[in-house]
Design a protein around this motif. Structure first.
Motif, PDB file in Angstrom:
ATOM      1  N   SER A 246      -8.375  -0.673   3.827  1.00  0.00           N
ATOM      2  CA  SER A 246      -8.889  -1.199   2.551  1.00  0.00           C
ATOM      3  C   SER A 246      -7.709  -1.697   1.728  1.00  0.00           C
ATOM      4  CB  SER A 246      -9.649  -0.106   1.786  1.00  0.00           C
ATOM      5  OG  SER A 246     -10.674   0.458   2.596  1.00  0.00           O
ATOM      6  N   THR A 247      -7.375  -2.957   1.897  1.00  0.00           N
ATOM      7  CA  THR A 247      -6.176  -3.518   1.279  1.00  0.00           C
ATOM      8  C   THR A 247      -6.524  -4.261  -0.002  1.00  0.00           C
ATOM      9  OG1 THR A 247      -5.216  -3.810   3.480  1.00  0.00           O
ATOM     10  CG2 THR A 247      -4.154  -4.965   1.655  1.00  0.00           C
ATOM     11  N   THR A 248      -5.821  -3.934  -1.054  1.00  0.00           N
ATOM     12  CA  THR A 248      -5.949  -4.614  -2.334  1.00  0.00           C
ATOM     13  C   THR A 248      -4.567  -5.004  -2.812  1.00  0.00           C
ATOM     14  OG1 THR A 248      -6.849  -4.437  -4.570  1.00  0.00           O
ATOM     15  CG2 THR A 248      -5.808  -2.469  -3.659  1.00  0.00           C
ATOM     16  N   THR A 249      -4.471  -5.598  -3.968  1.00  0.00           N
ATOM     17  CA  THR A 249      -3.181  -5.958  -4.554  1.00  0.00           C
ATOM     18  C   THR A 249      -3.015  -5.232  -5.880  1.00  0.00           C
ATOM     19  OG1 THR A 249      -4.162  -7.909  -5.630  1.00  0.00           O
ATOM     20  CG2 THR A 249      -3.129  -8.236  -3.487  1.00  0.00           C
ATOM     21  N   GLY A 250      -1.816  -4.729  -6.107  1.00  0.00           N
ATOM     22  CA  GLY A 250      -1.550  -4.011  -7.344  1.00  0.00           C
ATOM     23  C   GLY A 250      -0.302  -3.180  -7.234  1.00  0.00           C
ATOM     24  N   SER A 251      -0.152  -2.245  -8.152  1.00  0.00           N
ATOM     25  CA  SER A 251       0.992  -1.342  -8.180  1.00  0.00           C
ATOM     26  C   SER A 251       0.717  -0.158  -7.257  1.00  0.00           C
ATOM     27  CB  SER A 251       1.250  -0.856  -9.603  1.00  0.00           C
ATOM     28  OG  SER A 251       2.167   0.208  -9.616  1.00  0.00           O
ATOM     29  N   GLN A 252       1.556   0.023  -6.257  1.00  0.00           N
ATOM     30  CA  GLN A 252       1.372   1.133  -5.329  1.00  0.00           C
ATOM     31  C   GLN A 252       1.498   2.468  -6.049  1.00  0.00           C
ATOM     32  OE1 GLN A 252       3.254   1.080  -1.350  1.00  0.00           O
ATOM     33  NE2 GLN A 252       4.273   2.961  -1.976  1.00  0.00           N
ATOM     34  N   VAL A 355     -17.276   9.704  -7.921  1.00  0.00           N
ATOM     35  CA  VAL A 355     -16.494   8.685  -8.621  1.00  0.00           C
ATOM     36  C   VAL A 355     -16.209   7.558  -7.638  1.00  0.00           C
ATOM     37  CG1 VAL A 355     -14.414   8.179  -9.934  1.00  0.00           C
ATOM     38  CG2 VAL A 355     -15.447  10.456 -10.069  1.00  0.00           C
ATOM     39  N   THR A 356     -16.575   6.340  -8.022  1.00  0.00           N
ATOM     40  CA  THR A 356     -16.405   5.176  -7.162  1.00  0.00           C
ATOM     41  C   THR A 356     -15.544   4.141  -7.864  1.00  0.00           C
ATOM     42  OG1 THR A 356     -18.606   5.556  -6.230  1.00  0.00           O
ATOM     43  CG2 THR A 356     -17.581   3.421  -5.796  1.00  0.00           C
ATOM     44  N   VAL A 357     -14.510   3.693  -7.178  1.00  0.00           N
ATOM     45  CA  VAL A 357     -13.604   2.671  -7.703  1.00  0.00           C
ATOM     46  C   VAL A 357     -13.756   1.419  -6.854  1.00  0.00           C
ATOM     47  CG1 VAL A 357     -11.217   2.037  -8.179  1.00  0.00           C
ATOM     48  CG2 VAL A 357     -11.975   4.396  -8.535  1.00  0.00           C
ATOM     49  N   HIS A 358     -14.087   0.303  -7.499  1.00  0.00           N
ATOM     50  CA  HIS A 358     -14.158  -1.001  -6.832  1.00  0.00           C
ATOM     51  C   HIS A 358     -12.975  -1.846  -7.287  1.00  0.00           C
ATOM     52  CE1 HIS A 358     -18.357   0.318  -6.414  1.00  0.00           C
ATOM     53  NE2 HIS A 358     -18.436  -0.505  -5.380  1.00  0.00           N
ATOM     54  N   LEU A 359     -12.201  -2.341  -6.332  1.00  0.00           N
ATOM     55  CA  LEU A 359     -11.054  -3.198  -6.620  1.00  0.00           C
ATOM     56  C   LEU A 359     -11.163  -4.484  -5.814  1.00  0.00           C
ATOM     57  CD1 LEU A 359      -8.154  -0.565  -6.505  1.00  0.00           C
ATOM     58  CD2 LEU A 359      -9.277  -1.472  -8.540  1.00  0.00           C
ATOM     59  N   PRO A 360     -10.646  -5.591  -6.323  1.00  0.00           N
ATOM     60  CA  PRO A 360     -10.674  -6.845  -5.554  1.00  0.00           C
ATOM     61  C   PRO A 360      -9.878  -6.701  -4.259  1.00  0.00           C
ATOM     62  CG  PRO A 360     -10.172  -7.269  -7.864  1.00  0.00           C
ATOM     63  CD  PRO A 360     -10.077  -5.787  -7.675  1.00  0.00           C
ATOM     64  N   ALA A 361     -10.460  -7.183  -3.177  1.00  0.00           N
ATOM     65  CA  ALA A 361      -9.773  -7.121  -1.891  1.00  0.00           C
ATOM     66  C   ALA A 361      -8.626  -8.119  -1.853  1.00  0.00           C
ATOM     67  CB  ALA A 361     -10.747  -7.395  -0.757  1.00  0.00           C
ATOM     68  N   ALA A 362      -7.562  -7.754  -1.143  1.00  0.00           N
ATOM     69  CA  ALA A 362      -6.410  -8.647  -1.008  1.00  0.00           C
ATOM     70  C   ALA A 362      -6.774  -9.806  -0.101  1.00  0.00           C
ATOM     71  CB  ALA A 362      -5.214  -7.886  -0.447  1.00  0.00           C
ATOM     72  N   PRO A 363      -6.227 -10.986  -0.369  1.00  0.00           N
ATOM     73  CA  PRO A 363      -6.479 -12.131   0.509  1.00  0.00           C
ATOM     74  C   PRO A 363      -6.028 -11.832   1.933  1.00  0.00           C
ATOM     75  CG  PRO A 363      -5.409 -12.835  -1.522  1.00  0.00           C
ATOM     76  CD  PRO A 363      -5.350 -11.339  -1.495  1.00  0.00           C
ATOM     77  N   THR A 364      -6.800 -12.276   2.899  1.00  0.00           N
ATOM     78  CA  THR A 364      -6.472 -12.049   4.302  1.00  0.00           C
ATOM     79  C   THR A 364      -5.351 -12.990   4.712  1.00  0.00           C
ATOM     80  OG1 THR A 364      -8.740 -11.452   4.765  1.00  0.00           O
ATOM     81  CG2 THR A 364      -7.362 -12.012   6.654  1.00  0.00           C
ATOM     82  N   ARG A 365      -4.219 -12.408   5.087  1.00  0.00           N
ATOM     83  CA  ARG A 365      -3.073 -13.187   5.549  1.00  0.00           C
ATOM     84  C   ARG A 365      -2.137 -12.271   6.297  1.00  0.00           C
ATOM     85  NH1 ARG A 365       1.426 -12.312   2.431  1.00  0.00           N
ATOM     86  NH2 ARG A 365       1.127 -11.282   0.412  1.00  0.00           N
ATOM     87  N   ALA A 366      -1.215 -12.871   7.002  1.00  0.00           N
ATOM     88  CA  ALA A 366      -0.248 -12.075   7.756  1.00  0.00           C
ATOM     89  C   ALA A 366       0.720 -11.405   6.809  1.00  0.00           C
ATOM     90  CB  ALA A 366       0.519 -12.970   8.741  1.00  0.00           C
ATOM     91  N   CYS A 367       1.056 -10.154   7.097  1.00  0.00           N
ATOM     92  CA  CYS A 367       1.982  -9.398   6.263  1.00  0.00           C
ATOM     93  C   CYS A 367       3.404  -9.901   6.465  1.00  0.00           C
ATOM     94  CB  CYS A 367       1.912  -7.903   6.586  1.00  0.00           C
ATOM     95  SG  CYS A 367       0.306  -7.183   6.215  1.00  0.00           S
ATOM     96  N   THR A 368       4.164  -9.962   5.374  1.00  0.00           N
ATOM     97  CA  THR A 368       5.567 -10.349   5.441  1.00  0.00           C
ATOM     98  C   THR A 368       6.419  -9.155   5.082  1.00  0.00           C
ATOM     99  OG1 THR A 368       5.580 -11.061   3.139  1.00  0.00           O
ATOM    100  CG2 THR A 368       4.933 -12.708   4.768  1.00  0.00           C
TER     101      THR A 368
END
Length: 393
Positions: A246-252, A355-368
């Protein structure tokens, strides 16, 4: 900002109405002359006073009285346009004047005032409704900040008062055991530091002052479970984790803090014996979902929505040795909102909370190499100097 006085909008609209009316009348008279009267006269004479009087004579007609009649008609249109335009502009601008008066009233008075502009929906009504909505949100935000400041002051005053009392006892009793005094001061000071760090974390999340990277919530759930497993075993709570990537974007660091707060909260508010915590991650459409569910006491539907308020505490804790500040779910809510997500709290029919948290999914792309998807256990606690998890409900 200081500005030079200019024409009012009402006067500008009045002049515009009158000007357009005179121009339209001029064009109409020109069309009448070109298409109806031009063949009956070779030129237009400049009228004198007698020509204007002849206009009102029943026997006068044709090109000979066209110019004075046209001048009189244009003068009438000008006066009619000025008077009618002034009245019409005033009627049209009345809602705007009401909105302006409301703005000044709110600027110098309470935020509870509302315009409530009547009538069907148009641009002015939409503006008034948007202004009322903004005032409602602003009033709620100010009230929340006032409650937060009052509660924070109260919470910070408590350890300071305890410290002052301990120091007074030590000063009045020179033979008091200093080791016991130092230990009690250390405990009180640690609690004050934890509260201050929690407030700083809450402020940091609200300001969104962090760098976004790719983060896998399933790995954060595993790390939080591994970190808090000794606490769960100590209190007889079983943690069950499941889920997919479950990959999203944000502060780890912030997302790890959010996950640990939720898990710590679920452990601290559980059954005295044989409690269970379920941690699940998954993907739904374009959102990633983190769900933390626990057994425990039954919660009312009226209490649950208030649990995310700062310094709001729920029912009495089962494990009293882990009392917090009432900032756990408030921090979770702020972190979720800072990541453009939503937080949902639902009481379980059998007792406990989901408790349920919904976050925007990260765009699908190759990891750098710059993508921070995986991390080592404990990295979240060290990054950014974050405090220990807050689990207050």
């Amino acid at each position: 900002m200081d500005r030079r006085q200019g024409l009012s909008v009402r006067l500008k609209l009045t002049l515009s109405y009158a000007g357009f009316l005179v121009i339209a009348g001029t064009l109409l008279l020109a069309a009448v002359w070109v298409f109806l009267l031009r063949g009956r006269s070779n030129s237009l004479a400049v009228p004198d006073r007698s020509d204007f009087l002849r206009v009102f004579s029943p026997g006068s007609f044709g090109p000979v009285v066209f110019v004075p009649a046209g001048i009189l008609v244009l003068a009438f249109l000008l006066v009619f346009g000025l008077v009618g335009g002034w009245l019409l502009a005033g009627r049209m601008l009345a809602p705007l004047i009401r909105i302006t008066d409301a703005t000044r009233r709110v600027a110098n008075g309470p935020l509870s005032y509302r315009i409530r502009l009547p009538g069907r929906r148009d641009e002015f009504r939409e503006l008034a409704d948007s202004f009322d909505t903004m005032l409602a949100q602003l009033e709620a935000h100010v009230a929340e900040q006032q409650r937060f400041a009052a509660n924070a002051s109260h919470e910070l005053r408590t350890p300071l008062a305890v410290t002052q009392a301990l120091l007074d006892v030590a000063r009045n009793d020179p033979h008091h055991d200093t080791r016991e005094l130092v230990e009690r001061l250390r405990v009180v000071n640690t609690r004050a530091i934890d509260l201050t760090e929690a407030l700083l974390l809450l402020s940091r999340a609200n300001q969104r002052s962090f760098t976004r990277t790719r983060v896998d919530l399933s790995l954060l759930a595993e790390e939080a479970t591994e970190t808090l497993l000794p606490l769960a075993e100590k209190h007889g709570v079983t943690i069950e984790t499941s889920g997919d990537l479950s990959t999203t974007t944000g502060s780890q660091a912030l997302l790890l803090q959010m996950t640990m707060n939720l898990l710590h909260n679920a452990i601290g508010h559980n059954l005295p014996e044989q409690g269970v915590v379920w941690v699940r991650t998954g993907v739904r459409a374009d959102m990633v979902v983190l769900t933390v569910e626990n057994t425990g006491e039954k919660l009312t539907s009226e209490l649950v929505p208030t649990l995310t308020e700062p310094f709001q505490r729920g029912t009495e804790r089962v494990h009293t040795g882990h009392a917090g500040f009432g900032l756990g779910l408030a921090i979770v809510k702020s972190i979720t909102r800072a990541h453009d997500g939503t937080l949902t709290l639902t009481p379980r029919p059998a007792g406990g909370l989901r408790v349920t948290v919904h976050l925007p999914a990260a765009p699908t792309r190759a990891c750098t190499d710059g993508d921070q998807v995986r991390h080592t256990p404990g990295a979240g606690s060290a990054a950014g100097g974050l405090p220990q998890p807050r689990r207050d409900m």
